[in-house]
Design a protein around this motif. Sequence first.
Motif, PDB file in Angstrom:
ATOM      1  N   SER A 130       0.835  -1.215   0.000  1.00  0.00           N
ATOM      2  CA  SER A 130       0.000   0.000   0.000  1.00  0.00           C
ATOM      3  C   SER A 130       0.865   1.259   0.000  1.00  0.00           C
ATOM      4  O   SER A 130       0.536   2.242  -0.673  1.00  0.00           O
ATOM      5  N   ASP A 131       1.953   1.227   0.776  1.00  0.00           N
ATOM      6  CA  ASP A 131       2.866   2.374   0.797  1.00  0.00           C
ATOM      7  C   ASP A 131       3.419   2.641  -0.594  1.00  0.00           C
ATOM      8  O   ASP A 131       3.496   3.793  -1.048  1.00  0.00           O
ATOM      9  N   ILE A 132       3.847   1.567  -1.275  1.00  0.00           N
ATOM     10  CA  ILE A 132       4.433   1.714  -2.609  1.00  0.00           C
ATOM     11  C   ILE A 132       3.378   2.196  -3.605  1.00  0.00           C
ATOM     12  O   ILE A 132       3.653   3.071  -4.433  1.00  0.00           O
ATOM     13  N   GLN A 133       2.183   1.646  -3.524  1.00  0.00           N
ATOM     14  CA  GLN A 133       1.119   2.072  -4.441  1.00  0.00           C
ATOM     15  C   GLN A 133       0.776   3.548  -4.236  1.00  0.00           C
ATOM     16  O   GLN A 133       0.551   4.280  -5.209  1.00  0.00           O
ATOM     17  N   GLU A 134       0.769   3.997  -2.995  1.00  0.00           N
ATOM     18  CA  GLU A 134       0.493   5.403  -2.715  1.00  0.00           C
ATOM     19  C   GLU A 134       1.630   6.283  -3.250  1.00  0.00           C
ATOM     20  O   GLU A 134       1.387   7.352  -3.831  1.00  0.00           O
ATOM     21  N   PHE A 135       2.855   5.824  -3.087  1.00  0.00           N
ATOM     22  CA  PHE A 135       4.006   6.563  -3.609  1.00  0.00           C
ATOM     23  C   PHE A 135       3.928   6.658  -5.136  1.00  0.00           C
ATOM     24  O   PHE A 135       4.215   7.714  -5.718  1.00  0.00           O
TER      25      PHE A 135
ATOM     26  N   GLN B 234       3.809  10.278  -7.011  1.00  0.00           N
ATOM     27  CA  GLN B 234       4.949  10.672  -7.844  1.00  0.00           C
ATOM     28  C   GLN B 234       4.687  10.505  -9.344  1.00  0.00           C
ATOM     29  O   GLN B 234       5.562  10.826 -10.153  1.00  0.00           O
ATOM     30  N   GLY B 235       3.535  10.007  -9.700  1.00  0.00           N
ATOM     31  CA  GLY B 235       3.238   9.808 -11.111  1.00  0.00           C
ATOM     32  C   GLY B 235       4.111   8.749 -11.763  1.00  0.00           C
ATOM     33  O   GLY B 235       4.440   8.850 -12.953  1.00  0.00           O
ATOM     34  N   VAL B 236       4.469   7.730 -10.999  1.00  0.00           N
ATOM     35  CA  VAL B 236       5.327   6.662 -11.509  1.00  0.00           C
ATOM     36  C   VAL B 236       4.571   5.848 -12.562  1.00  0.00           C
ATOM     37  O   VAL B 236       3.415   5.470 -12.364  1.00  0.00           O
ATOM     38  N   LYS B 237       5.243   5.591 -13.686  1.00  0.00           N
ATOM     39  CA  LYS B 237       4.630   4.840 -14.780  1.00  0.00           C
ATOM     40  C   LYS B 237       5.152   3.405 -14.890  1.00  0.00           C
ATOM     41  O   LYS B 237       4.435   2.524 -15.372  1.00  0.00           O
TER      42      LYS B 237
ATOM     43  N   ILE C  35       7.913  -3.727 -15.247  1.00  0.00           N
ATOM     44  CA  ILE C  35       6.475  -3.886 -15.466  1.00  0.00           C
ATOM     45  C   ILE C  35       5.803  -2.522 -15.393  1.00  0.00           C
ATOM     46  O   ILE C  35       6.334  -1.596 -14.748  1.00  0.00           O
ATOM     47  N   PRO C  36       4.634  -2.338 -16.032  1.00  0.00           N
ATOM     48  CA  PRO C  36       3.878  -1.093 -15.844  1.00  0.00           C
ATOM     49  C   PRO C  36       3.494  -0.936 -14.373  1.00  0.00           C
ATOM     50  O   PRO C  36       3.154  -1.909 -13.695  1.00  0.00           O
ATOM     51  N   ALA C  37       3.558   0.284 -13.884  1.00  0.00           N
ATOM     52  CA  ALA C  37       3.242   0.539 -12.478  1.00  0.00           C
ATOM     53  C   ALA C  37       1.823   0.117 -12.128  1.00  0.00           C
ATOM     54  O   ALA C  37       1.543  -0.278 -10.986  1.00  0.00           O
ATOM     55  N   SER C  38       0.938   0.147 -13.095  1.00  0.00           N
ATOM     56  CA  SER C  38      -0.455  -0.230 -12.849  1.00  0.00           C
ATOM     57  C   SER C  38      -0.592  -1.705 -12.488  1.00  0.00           C
ATOM     58  O   SER C  38      -1.599  -2.119 -11.914  1.00  0.00           O
ATOM     59  N   ARG C  39       0.412  -2.507 -12.838  1.00  0.00           N
ATOM     60  CA  ARG C  39       0.363  -3.944 -12.550  1.00  0.00           C
ATOM     61  C   ARG C  39       0.948  -4.294 -11.191  1.00  0.00           C
ATOM     62  O   ARG C  39       0.847  -5.453 -10.748  1.00  0.00           O
TER      63      ARG C  39
ATOM     64  N   LEU D 196      10.189   3.580 -10.812  1.00  0.00           N
ATOM     65  CA  LEU D 196      10.547   3.190  -9.454  1.00  0.00           C
ATOM     66  C   LEU D 196      11.364   1.908  -9.535  1.00  0.00           C
ATOM     67  O   LEU D 196      10.906   0.913 -10.102  1.00  0.00           O
ATOM     68  N   SER D 197      12.583   1.930  -8.998  1.00  0.00           N
ATOM     69  CA  SER D 197      13.452   0.751  -8.998  1.00  0.00           C
ATOM     70  C   SER D 197      13.376   0.049  -7.645  1.00  0.00           C
ATOM     71  O   SER D 197      13.394   0.705  -6.594  1.00  0.00           O
TER      72      SER D 197
END
Length: 474
Positions: A6-11, A15-18, A36-40, A87-88
């Motif tokens: 959840s923390d990563i998804q919120e980040f 941050q508009g991570v793609k 992978i796409p951030a949406s996945r 995001l790495s």
Amino acid sequence: MAKTVSDIQEFIRQQGVKMVDFRMVDIDGKLRHVTIPASRFCEDTVKSGIGFDASNYGYAMLEKSDMVFIPDLDTAMLDPFCETPTLSIGGNAMVIDDPENKPLDQYPRNLTIAAENYMKSTGIADEMLVLPELEFYLFDEVNWKVSDDAIAVSMDTEHAHWNSGTNGTGMIVPKQGNYHITQPYDDTYDCRSEMCLHMEDAGIAVKYHHPEVGAAGQFEVEPKFGPMPAMADAVLNMKYIIRNTAFKYGKTATFMPKPVFGEAGSGMHIHMILRKNGHTIFSDDQGDAHLSQEAHYFMGGLLEHIGSLCAITNPSTNSFKRLVPGYEAPVTVGYATGNRSAVIRIPAYAKSPEVRRFEIRNPDATCNPYYAMAALLMAGLDGIRRKIDPRDRGWGPFSVNLFNLPAEEQAKLEHLPTSLEQALDCLEKDHDYLMEGGVFPEHLIRNFIARKREECREISTVPNPIEFEKYYNA
């Protein structure tokens, strides 16, 4: 605090991570990645992992080579070098098993965790702090060719001494005269400052950066102390940041131990402290050099196994072109206070009890930092377990410059291996200490030795330009 999905998804949202990029490590300590796409990115990503073929990473597989990479969310960082917001995340490799997957015992991050757990099981300490000094060269250009009709390499740096006749600015650094030199000679200052800011953003606390001795563009970035597994991660992230920032500035960075003949080589000196219950076990106000008996035993273990350690901490044929007299690189088995000619140095400036320590000076950044740090820990623990006191073995403390000893005195001392082949011979004979507690699996050691011997064989078959100088008209 550990990060959650959840923390990563919120980040990602903030941050508009793609894209989410998963970084993995091969047997040589090089980063590889899959994206992978951030949406996945979701709970299942962390639970089930990302599949990959471990045999392509150089590991000798006893099981099927299909593995899964499980992200470690605490390693998440924005990649400043990607135009697409990325995001790495690092992590660990797992063998697919039923009902639960199990750690791949050869995987570098897993191995540092195993070494740390073994240390805790001994009761000696519960944490090893390390500080790796990362030295490197920044060139304006580099070219090489190995083919049927040419064996050649060239590099250039504007301020290098060989450009004194063509530079046109007069800004020339004398050979071996780059140490702490100021601007305008230090023309990569802003580049290195940017490197350090990226490191800080990635959670790597930086102590300082500065020009090193080599006048062809040698520099150093030194982080602050951190726990061993995290600092092994940090070494790879620092190398990634240094290379990519250099590229942005039109430079090329190398961590080769000896890229320039006649100039200082680049090492990765590693400082070490063992702690238990939050306090060092290496400090003693009454001890020699204010170090405890445990610290001396730890040094004894490093010196006892230094030959085999060199195969892991200096795993390139080029490594041993650095470990020669005359360039502040160690060649002698022993320890000293404030003396850079011994393989172990006790820094005189580390006066505070909690930071009293020693550094081992032979490693370089061609090593896999996970294997190297874990091996150093295992050797030191073996020294404590077996009570190997370097003073009893004649390994110091040395108070003289060992490089300047007469030949007959030099002959009385023990020396580091002079080639990768010699170091591999040592590792083949001396590796039981690495296998204590199941930390280094024997099949990894055998595979590592075989790979490196093939590397030595391949390089030995290629003619060297200096052979033309010596033998063309023989």
